[in-house]
Motif scaffolding. Structure first.
Motif, PDB file in Angstrom:
ATOM      1  N   LEU A   1       6.173   6.768  -4.941  1.00  0.00           N
ATOM      2  CA  LEU A   1       5.863   7.929  -4.106  1.00  0.00           C
ATOM      3  C   LEU A   1       4.671   8.702  -4.663  1.00  0.00           C
ATOM      4  O   LEU A   1       3.728   9.024  -3.929  1.00  0.00           O
ATOM      5  N   VAL A   2       4.699   8.989  -5.958  1.00  0.00           N
ATOM      6  CA  VAL A   2       3.613   9.764  -6.565  1.00  0.00           C
ATOM      7  C   VAL A   2       2.294   9.000  -6.494  1.00  0.00           C
ATOM      8  O   VAL A   2       1.269   9.521  -6.023  1.00  0.00           O
ATOM      9  N   VAL A   3       2.301   7.751  -6.953  1.00  0.00           N
ATOM     10  CA  VAL A   3       1.056   6.972  -6.987  1.00  0.00           C
ATOM     11  C   VAL A   3       0.573   6.662  -5.573  1.00  0.00           C
ATOM     12  O   VAL A   3      -0.613   6.797  -5.258  1.00  0.00           O
ATOM     13  N   GLY A   4       1.491   6.229  -4.698  1.00  0.00           N
ATOM     14  CA  GLY A   4       1.100   5.855  -3.349  1.00  0.00           C
ATOM     15  C   GLY A   4       0.601   7.031  -2.531  1.00  0.00           C
ATOM     16  O   GLY A   4      -0.396   6.920  -1.813  1.00  0.00           O
ATOM     17  N   VAL A   5       1.297   8.168  -2.622  1.00  0.00           N
ATOM     18  CA  VAL A   5       0.868   9.353  -1.868  1.00  0.00           C
ATOM     19  C   VAL A   5      -0.485   9.849  -2.367  1.00  0.00           C
ATOM     20  O   VAL A   5      -1.355  10.227  -1.567  1.00  0.00           O
ATOM     21  N   LEU A   6      -0.691   9.850  -3.677  1.00  0.00           N
ATOM     22  CA  LEU A   6      -1.987  10.268  -4.223  1.00  0.00           C
ATOM     23  C   LEU A   6      -3.097   9.356  -3.721  1.00  0.00           C
ATOM     24  O   LEU A   6      -4.160   9.830  -3.280  1.00  0.00           O
ATOM     25  N   ALA A   7      -2.874   8.043  -3.769  1.00  0.00           N
ATOM     26  CA  ALA A   7      -3.883   7.103  -3.288  1.00  0.00           C
ATOM     27  C   ALA A   7      -4.135   7.282  -1.792  1.00  0.00           C
ATOM     28  O   ALA A   7      -5.286   7.266  -1.333  1.00  0.00           O
ATOM     29  N   GLY A   8      -3.062   7.465  -1.018  1.00  0.00           N
ATOM     30  CA  GLY A   8      -3.223   7.652   0.422  1.00  0.00           C
ATOM     31  C   GLY A   8      -3.935   8.939   0.764  1.00  0.00           C
ATOM     32  O   GLY A   8      -4.744   8.983   1.697  1.00  0.00           O
ATOM     33  N   LEU A   9      -3.652  10.020   0.028  1.00  0.00           N
ATOM     34  CA  LEU A   9      -4.338  11.294   0.258  1.00  0.00           C
ATOM     35  C   LEU A   9      -5.836  11.171   0.012  1.00  0.00           C
ATOM     36  O   LEU A   9      -6.660  11.595   0.836  1.00  0.00           O
ATOM     37  N   LEU A  10      -6.183  10.582  -1.125  1.00  0.00           N
ATOM     38  CA  LEU A  10      -7.606  10.451  -1.456  1.00  0.00           C
ATOM     39  C   LEU A  10      -8.323   9.527  -0.481  1.00  0.00           C
ATOM     40  O   LEU A  10      -9.443   9.828  -0.030  1.00  0.00           O
ATOM     41  N   ALA A  11      -7.691   8.411  -0.147  1.00  0.00           N
ATOM     42  CA  ALA A  11      -8.322   7.451   0.759  1.00  0.00           C
ATOM     43  C   ALA A  11      -8.499   8.042   2.150  1.00  0.00           C
ATOM     44  O   ALA A  11      -9.556   7.898   2.773  1.00  0.00           O
ATOM     45  N   GLY A  12      -7.459   8.694   2.665  1.00  0.00           N
ATOM     46  CA  GLY A  12      -7.541   9.237   4.010  1.00  0.00           C
ATOM     47  C   GLY A  12      -8.423  10.458   4.117  1.00  0.00           C
ATOM     48  O   GLY A  12      -9.102  10.648   5.140  1.00  0.00           O
ATOM     49  N   PHE A  13      -8.461  11.290   3.069  1.00  0.00           N
ATOM     50  CA  PHE A  13      -9.224  12.541   3.145  1.00  0.00           C
ATOM     51  C   PHE A  13     -10.722  12.321   2.926  1.00  0.00           C
ATOM     52  O   PHE A  13     -11.552  12.881   3.639  1.00  0.00           O
ATOM     53  N   TYR A  14     -11.063  11.478   1.935  1.00  0.00           N
ATOM     54  CA  TYR A  14     -12.467  11.292   1.594  1.00  0.00           C
ATOM     55  C   TYR A  14     -13.101  10.120   2.326  1.00  0.00           C
ATOM     56  O   TYR A  14     -14.301  10.132   2.606  1.00  0.00           O
TER      57      TYR A  14
ATOM     58  N   ARG B   1     -14.832   6.532   3.225  1.00  0.00           N
ATOM     59  CA  ARG B   1     -15.980   5.824   2.653  1.00  0.00           C
ATOM     60  C   ARG B   1     -15.565   4.887   1.525  1.00  0.00           C
ATOM     61  O   ARG B   1     -14.610   4.123   1.671  1.00  0.00           O
ATOM     62  N   TRP B   2     -16.292   4.909   0.410  1.00  0.00           N
ATOM     63  CA  TRP B   2     -16.045   3.919  -0.640  1.00  0.00           C
ATOM     64  C   TRP B   2     -14.710   4.159  -1.339  1.00  0.00           C
ATOM     65  O   TRP B   2     -14.077   3.202  -1.808  1.00  0.00           O
ATOM     66  N   ILE B   3     -14.269   5.412  -1.393  1.00  0.00           N
ATOM     67  CA  ILE B   3     -12.959   5.684  -2.006  1.00  0.00           C
ATOM     68  C   ILE B   3     -11.861   5.025  -1.180  1.00  0.00           C
ATOM     69  O   ILE B   3     -10.950   4.375  -1.720  1.00  0.00           O
ATOM     70  N   ASP B   4     -11.953   5.167   0.113  1.00  0.00           N
ATOM     71  CA  ASP B   4     -10.980   4.534   1.011  1.00  0.00           C
ATOM     72  C   ASP B   4     -11.032   3.017   0.869  1.00  0.00           C
ATOM     73  O   ASP B   4      -9.997   2.343   0.779  1.00  0.00           O
ATOM     74  N   ALA B   5     -12.250   2.460   0.835  1.00  0.00           N
ATOM     75  CA  ALA B   5     -12.400   1.004   0.754  1.00  0.00           C
ATOM     76  C   ALA B   5     -11.806   0.451  -0.542  1.00  0.00           C
ATOM     77  O   ALA B   5     -11.057  -0.538  -0.522  1.00  0.00           O
ATOM     78  N   VAL B   6     -12.094   1.096  -1.670  1.00  0.00           N
ATOM     79  CA  VAL B   6     -11.609   0.593  -2.962  1.00  0.00           C
ATOM     80  C   VAL B   6     -10.089   0.702  -3.053  1.00  0.00           C
ATOM     81  O   VAL B   6      -9.393  -0.269  -3.400  1.00  0.00           O
TER      82      VAL B   6
ATOM     83  N   MET C   1      -7.762   1.147  -0.679  1.00  0.00           N
ATOM     84  CA  MET C   1      -6.997   0.379   0.296  1.00  0.00           C
ATOM     85  C   MET C   1      -7.103  -1.125   0.056  1.00  0.00           C
ATOM     86  O   MET C   1      -6.161  -1.861   0.325  1.00  0.00           O
ATOM     87  N   ARG C   2      -8.241  -1.596  -0.452  1.00  0.00           N
ATOM     88  CA  ARG C   2      -8.317  -3.025  -0.766  1.00  0.00           C
ATOM     89  C   ARG C   2      -7.384  -3.366  -1.928  1.00  0.00           C
ATOM     90  O   ARG C   2      -6.776  -4.431  -1.955  1.00  0.00           O
ATOM     91  N   LEU C   3      -7.272  -2.450  -2.884  1.00  0.00           N
ATOM     92  CA  LEU C   3      -6.332  -2.659  -3.984  1.00  0.00           C
ATOM     93  C   LEU C   3      -4.897  -2.691  -3.460  1.00  0.00           C
ATOM     94  O   LEU C   3      -4.088  -3.538  -3.863  1.00  0.00           O
TER      95      LEU C   3
ATOM     96  N   VAL D   1      -4.140  -5.971  -1.725  1.00  0.00           N
ATOM     97  CA  VAL D   1      -3.848  -7.071  -2.639  1.00  0.00           C
ATOM     98  C   VAL D   1      -2.368  -7.044  -3.016  1.00  0.00           C
ATOM     99  O   VAL D   1      -1.688  -8.078  -3.022  1.00  0.00           O
ATOM    100  N   LEU D   2      -1.842  -5.862  -3.332  1.00  0.00           N
ATOM    101  CA  LEU D   2      -0.430  -5.743  -3.677  1.00  0.00           C
ATOM    102  C   LEU D   2       0.456  -6.031  -2.472  1.00  0.00           C
ATOM    103  O   LEU D   2       1.511  -6.662  -2.589  1.00  0.00           O
ATOM    104  N   PHE D   3       0.011  -5.592  -1.305  1.00  0.00           N
ATOM    105  CA  PHE D   3       0.810  -5.748  -0.094  1.00  0.00           C
ATOM    106  C   PHE D   3       0.840  -7.190   0.389  1.00  0.00           C
ATOM    107  O   PHE D   3       1.722  -7.565   1.173  1.00  0.00           O
ATOM    108  N   ALA D   4      -0.095  -7.991  -0.073  1.00  0.00           N
ATOM    109  CA  ALA D   4      -0.170  -9.376   0.380  1.00  0.00           C
ATOM    110  C   ALA D   4       0.985 -10.222  -0.153  1.00  0.00           C
ATOM    111  O   ALA D   4       1.330 -11.249   0.432  1.00  0.00           O
ATOM    112  N   PHE D   5       1.582  -9.790  -1.265  1.00  0.00           N
ATOM    113  CA  PHE D   5       2.692 -10.541  -1.854  1.00  0.00           C
ATOM    114  C   PHE D   5       4.016 -10.070  -1.260  1.00  0.00           C
ATOM    115  O   PHE D   5       4.208  -8.867  -1.063  1.00  0.00           O
ATOM    116  N   PRO D   6       4.946 -10.987  -0.983  1.00  0.00           N
ATOM    117  CA  PRO D   6       6.301 -10.558  -0.612  1.00  0.00           C
ATOM    118  C   PRO D   6       6.885  -9.669  -1.702  1.00  0.00           C
ATOM    119  O   PRO D   6       6.652  -9.902  -2.893  1.00  0.00           O
TER     120      PRO D   6
END
Length: 302
Positions: free
Chosen positions: A96-109, A111-116, A118-120, A123-128
């Motif tokens: 929750l802490v890590v995911g929400v922080l990443a989602g906040l930064l990606a969605g708010f800013y 550009r490249w922050i979102d791209a980096v 969300m691509r990371l 990669v994690l989401f690609a695995f079952p």
């Protein structure tokens, strides 16, 4: 009283007015109480062996029977509740802490922050989920703490995606742009305006993820990668009892029922939260809740 506080109280009352949600809350409160006072509730210790009393069926002496070593199954189920709740809450709290922080930064800013970010996450989401957790434990080693870390990493991209989607729908709202125009800092915008309005889907996802985390811990313990013996774990008890399913069904059935009830409670709570936090569903629930009262008042007038 703050309007936000009154709104959340009204939401809580509406949630508890639903029988499935009320059932879920009562079950979860009961499990929390059992986990907090497990040693006082359990008739015996989790590893008290009495070979002369092995494989006893449920009865007055042992309500859930005994296992192949003569250990009381009820005591192990009660003491195993703490493991399931601990692993679930810590793992989901981490994601929750890590995911929400990443989602906040990606969605708010964007550009490249979102791209980096969300691509990371992609990669994690690609695995079952369970395979990713097993891979993490293969690196860290088996154990309860490592199971928490593995499950937390597994569900981090889920929270990141949910938070990012919610932030994208909020960041261009009029009140956010107005606050930015008067010089509000990014931190203030994120914490005072964006995050509170993105909370409803995050709250629902938290409840659903807790259910999956309990299942993931049980699955990892079942295959020997989670909680290690002799510590009690519902998944480990299922693994130990599968070899006696024909001779002593109670060894596996009671911890299995505990998992089912806890997961069902989290899922029912998630469904209830989804209904009361969604504006359209909330309006329908409020209308249905007040309709019988209006009929009764009309009958009194007659």
């Amino acid at each position: 009283m703050r309007p936000e506080r009154g709104r959340w109280r009204a939401t809580l009352r509406l949630l508890l007015s639903s029988p499935p949600s009320l059932f879920a809350v009562l079950v979860l409160l009961a499990v929390v109480v059992v986990a907090l006072f497990d040693e006082q509730i359990a008739p015996t210790g989790f590893n008290e062996v009495d070979v002369s009393d092995r494989l006893q069926p449920p009865g007055a002496g042992h309500w859930f029977g005994t296992d192949d070593l003569g250990r009381d199954v009820l005591s192990r189920v009660v003491l195993g509740a703490k493991v399931s709740l601990q692993v679930g809450t810590v793992a989901v709290g981490f994601s929750l802490v890590v995911g929400v922080l990443a989602g906040l930064l990606a969605g708010f800013y964007g550009r490249w922050i979102d791209a980096v970010l969300m691509r990371l996450m992609d990669v994690l989401f690609a695995f079952p989920a369970i395979l990713l957790a097993i891979a993490v434990i293969a690196v860290l080693g088996p154990g309860t703490t490592n199971a928490m870390i593995a499950i937390g990493i597994t569900y981090t991209p889920v929270f990141a995606r949910v938070t990012r989607a919610a932030v994208l729908g909020v960041r261009e709202q009029v009140f956010v742009r107005a606050s930015r125009s008067v010089g509000a800092s990014d931190a203030r915008l994120l914490l005072r305006h964006v995050l509170p309005n993105a909370l409803p889907p995050i709250i629902v996802q938290t409840s659903v993820s807790l259910a999956f985390a309990v299942l993931a811990e049980a699955a990892l313990s079942f295959v020997g990668l989670g909680t290690q013996p002799p510590a009690p774990s519902w998944g480990r008890m299922l693994s130990e009892g599968r070899g006696y399913i024909d001779l002593a069904w109670w060894i596996a059935v009671f911890p299995g029922l505990a998992i089912v009830v806890l997961v069902l409670a989290f899922n029912l709570l998630g469904d209830g939260l989804r209904d009361v936090l969604d504006p359209q569903q909330r309006s329908a629930l409020e209308a249905a809740r007040h309709r019988p009262g209006r009929r009764r008042r009309a009958e009194v007038r007659r």
